[in-house]
Write a protein that holds these residues in place. Structure first.
Motif, PDB file in Angstrom:
ATOM      1  N   THR A 137      39.113  44.955  40.852  1.00 31.22           N
ATOM      2  CA  THR A 137      38.730  45.208  39.645  1.00 31.22           C
ATOM      3  C   THR A 137      39.136  44.328  38.585  1.00 31.22           C
ATOM      4  N   TYR A 138      37.944  43.709  37.960  1.00 33.41           N
ATOM      5  CA  TYR A 138      38.517  42.820  36.471  1.00 33.41           C
ATOM      6  C   TYR A 138      38.839  43.636  35.430  1.00 33.41           C
ATOM      7  N   LEU A 139      39.974  43.480  34.758  1.00 30.48           N
ATOM      8  CA  LEU A 139      40.659  43.774  33.622  1.00 30.48           C
ATOM      9  C   LEU A 139      40.482  43.150  32.284  1.00 30.48           C
ATOM     10  N   GLY A 140      40.197  41.844  32.410  1.00 29.86           N
ATOM     11  CA  GLY A 140      40.096  41.120  31.341  1.00 29.86           C
ATOM     12  C   GLY A 140      40.890  39.740  31.109  1.00 29.86           C
ATOM     13  N   SER A 141      40.585  39.195  29.930  1.00 30.57           N
ATOM     14  CA  SER A 141      41.564  37.969  29.821  1.00 30.57           C
ATOM     15  C   SER A 141      42.763  38.394  29.263  1.00 30.57           C
ATOM     16  N   THR A 142      43.945  37.229  29.250  1.00 34.93           N
ATOM     17  CA  THR A 142      45.053  37.596  28.989  1.00 34.93           C
ATOM     18  C   THR A 142      45.927  36.521  28.588  1.00 34.93           C
TER      19      THR A 142
ATOM     20  N   ALA B 158      43.880  32.552  31.451  1.00 38.03           N
ATOM     21  CA  ALA B 158      44.526  33.419  32.437  1.00 38.03           C
ATOM     22  C   ALA B 158      43.605  34.986  32.331  1.00 38.03           C
ATOM     23  N   PHE B 159      43.535  35.587  33.485  1.00 36.42           N
ATOM     24  CA  PHE B 159      42.722  36.640  33.644  1.00 36.42           C
ATOM     25  C   PHE B 159      43.716  37.925  34.415  1.00 36.42           C
ATOM     26  N   GLU B 160      43.508  39.061  34.111  1.00 36.33           N
ATOM     27  CA  GLU B 160      44.127  40.223  34.889  1.00 36.33           C
ATOM     28  C   GLU B 160      42.971  40.850  35.976  1.00 36.33           C
ATOM     29  N   VAL B 161      43.485  41.100  37.015  1.00 41.21           N
ATOM     30  CA  VAL B 161      42.723  42.056  37.980  1.00 41.21           C
ATOM     31  C   VAL B 161      43.434  43.066  38.729  1.00 41.21           C
ATOM     32  N   LEU B 162      42.901  44.067  39.258  1.00 39.66           N
ATOM     33  CA  LEU B 162      43.594  45.305  39.735  1.00 39.66           C
ATOM     34  C   LEU B 162      43.226  45.355  41.024  1.00 39.66           C
TER      35      LEU B 162
ATOM     36  N   ALA C 292      48.586  52.281  50.826  1.00 38.47           N
ATOM     37  CA  ALA C 292      47.512  53.185  50.604  1.00 38.47           C
ATOM     38  C   ALA C 292      47.829  54.094  49.335  1.00 38.47           C
ATOM     39  N   GLY C 293      46.683  54.236  48.346  1.00 37.76           N
ATOM     40  CA  GLY C 293      46.804  55.169  47.384  1.00 37.76           C
ATOM     41  C   GLY C 293      47.408  54.527  46.208  1.00 37.76           C
ATOM     42  N   SER C 294      47.850  53.323  46.094  1.00 37.97           N
ATOM     43  CA  SER C 294      48.267  52.707  45.042  1.00 37.97           C
ATOM     44  C   SER C 294      47.335  51.395  44.635  1.00 37.97           C
ATOM     45  N   ALA C 295      47.937  50.932  43.460  1.00 38.30           N
ATOM     46  CA  ALA C 295      47.369  49.702  43.007  1.00 38.30           C
ATOM     47  C   ALA C 295      48.219  48.599  42.469  1.00 38.30           C
ATOM     48  N   ARG C 296      47.786  47.218  42.387  1.00 39.55           N
ATOM     49  CA  ARG C 296      48.793  46.207  41.937  1.00 39.55           C
ATOM     50  C   ARG C 296      48.178  45.327  40.950  1.00 39.55           C
ATOM     51  N   LYS C 297      48.640  45.112  39.925  1.00 40.66           N
ATOM     52  CA  LYS C 297      48.221  44.231  38.687  1.00 40.66           C
ATOM     53  C   LYS C 297      48.429  43.006  39.085  1.00 40.66           C
ATOM     54  N   ILE C 298      47.573  42.118  39.098  1.00 40.59           N
ATOM     55  CA  ILE C 298      47.817  40.434  39.489  1.00 40.59           C
ATOM     56  C   ILE C 298      47.108  39.678  38.338  1.00 40.59           C
ATOM     57  N   VAL C 299      48.047  38.787  37.819  1.00 39.36           N
ATOM     58  CA  VAL C 299      47.618  38.052  36.755  1.00 39.36           C
ATOM     59  C   VAL C 299      47.167  36.417  37.435  1.00 39.36           C
ATOM     60  N   ILE C 300      46.025  36.134  36.976  1.00 41.12           N
ATOM     61  CA  ILE C 300      45.405  34.945  37.646  1.00 41.12           C
ATOM     62  C   ILE C 300      45.482  33.833  36.485  1.00 41.12           C
TER      63      ILE C 300
ATOM     64  N   TYR D  25      33.607  39.329  33.909  1.00 37.58           N
ATOM     65  CA  TYR D  25      34.340  38.239  34.398  1.00 37.58           C
ATOM     66  C   TYR D  25      33.403  36.861  34.356  1.00 37.58           C
ATOM     67  N   ALA D  26      32.165  37.089  34.736  1.00 34.41           N
ATOM     68  CA  ALA D  26      31.361  35.699  34.812  1.00 34.41           C
ATOM     69  C   ALA D  26      31.348  35.260  33.215  1.00 34.41           C
ATOM     70  N   GLN D  27      31.089  36.164  32.276  1.00 33.64           N
ATOM     71  CA  GLN D  27      31.141  35.567  30.728  1.00 33.64           C
ATOM     72  C   GLN D  27      32.505  35.219  30.281  1.00 33.64           C
ATOM     73  N   ASP D  28      33.555  35.792  30.708  1.00 35.36           N
ATOM     74  CA  ASP D  28      34.746  35.277  29.993  1.00 35.36           C
ATOM     75  C   ASP D  28      35.227  33.987  30.663  1.00 35.36           C
ATOM     76  N   LEU D  29      34.843  33.938  31.837  1.00 34.02           N
ATOM     77  CA  LEU D  29      35.167  32.730  32.787  1.00 34.02           C
ATOM     78  C   LEU D  29      34.230  31.362  32.150  1.00 34.02           C
ATOM     79  N   SER D  30      33.080  31.644  31.766  1.00 34.50           N
ATOM     80  CA  SER D  30      32.138  30.689  31.205  1.00 34.50           C
ATOM     81  C   SER D  30      32.562  30.257  29.875  1.00 34.50           C
ATOM     82  N   GLU D  31      33.087  31.204  29.108  1.00 30.74           N
ATOM     83  CA  GLU D  31      33.492  30.912  27.915  1.00 30.74           C
ATOM     84  C   GLU D  31      34.979  30.137  27.912  1.00 30.74           C
ATOM     85  N   SER D  32      35.817  30.384  28.892  1.00 27.24           N
ATOM     86  CA  SER D  32      37.020  29.720  28.971  1.00 27.24           C
ATOM     87  C   SER D  32      36.577  28.535  29.294  1.00 27.24           C
TER      88      SER D  32
END
Length: 208
Positions: free
Chosen positions: A87-92, A104-108, A143-151, A191-198
């Protein structure tokens, strides 16, 4: 006239090997001789043996057998792409000391069920972009958990990146106890809009 006539058989005497003479009703039955009794016993044993052989030849069984209990095999674990969601969380903010034209962006990344899933690689499709992640692969998620990833992405060549990304995606290589898969995750319009702007900001002062 006197003389010696034929000798009459004594009481209880019979011809050897012949059946008994029927007796008159009301007259006690004469006991069977020992040879005949042995013959009857032998005949019954032979008949029992023949009956058993006939049953076995016909595929029958003289004894009831208990059916063997069948233990079903445990189901195979799911493929990793079937239980992983990104899941896309937004820019960071970019990491300190990052070079120019970096964003940079964050995804879960979440795992719904099954065994733990390991991310062994994470890439994007554009040749003019480099990509790093925190944490760096490989890393696992239960299983049953999530991890935040900074891209973190850096534009290396503006001429090889799109100014308007239509349906950008991330290629993620996943591994669990069942298989290793490379799966493409489309992160949606935000995500497509934030990537295009960046990309536009990073390449605004560069010629294509």
């Amino acid at each position: 006239m006197s003389g010696v006539g034929p000798v009459e058989p004594g009481e209880g005497t019979r011809a050897w090997g012949h059946p008994e003479t029927p007796t008159t009703p009301g007259t006690p039955a004469r006991p069977r001789s020992r040879p005949l009794r042995l013959y009857d016993t032998h005949r019954r044993a032979v008949l029992a043996t023949l009956t058993t052989a006939a049953l076995l030849a016909a595929g029958g069984s003289l004894y009831a057998t208990r059916p063997r209990e069948h233990t079903p095999a445990p189901p195979a674990p799911p493929f990793p792409s079937q239980v992983v969601d990104v899941t896309y969380l937004g820019s960071t903010a970019v990491p300190p000391g990052a070079p120019p034209r970096t964003f940079a962006f964050e995804v879960l990344l979440g795992v719904e069920s099954g065994p733990s899933v390991t991310v062994t690689a994470l890439t994007q499709p554009y040749a003019g972009l480099s990509l790093t992640t925190a944490p760096r692969p490989p890393f696992g998620t239960r299983a049953g958990s999530a991890r935040k990833i900074v891209i973190t992405m850096r534009v290396t060549e503006c001429g090889k990146v799109p100014r308007n990304a239509g349906l950008p995606f991330l290629d993620v290589t996943l591994r669990n106890a069942r298989a290793i898969e490379e799966h493409s995750f489309i992160l949606g319009s935000r995500y497509a809009q934030d990537l295009s702007e960046s990309l536009q900001v990073a390449c605004s002062n560069s010629s294509r």
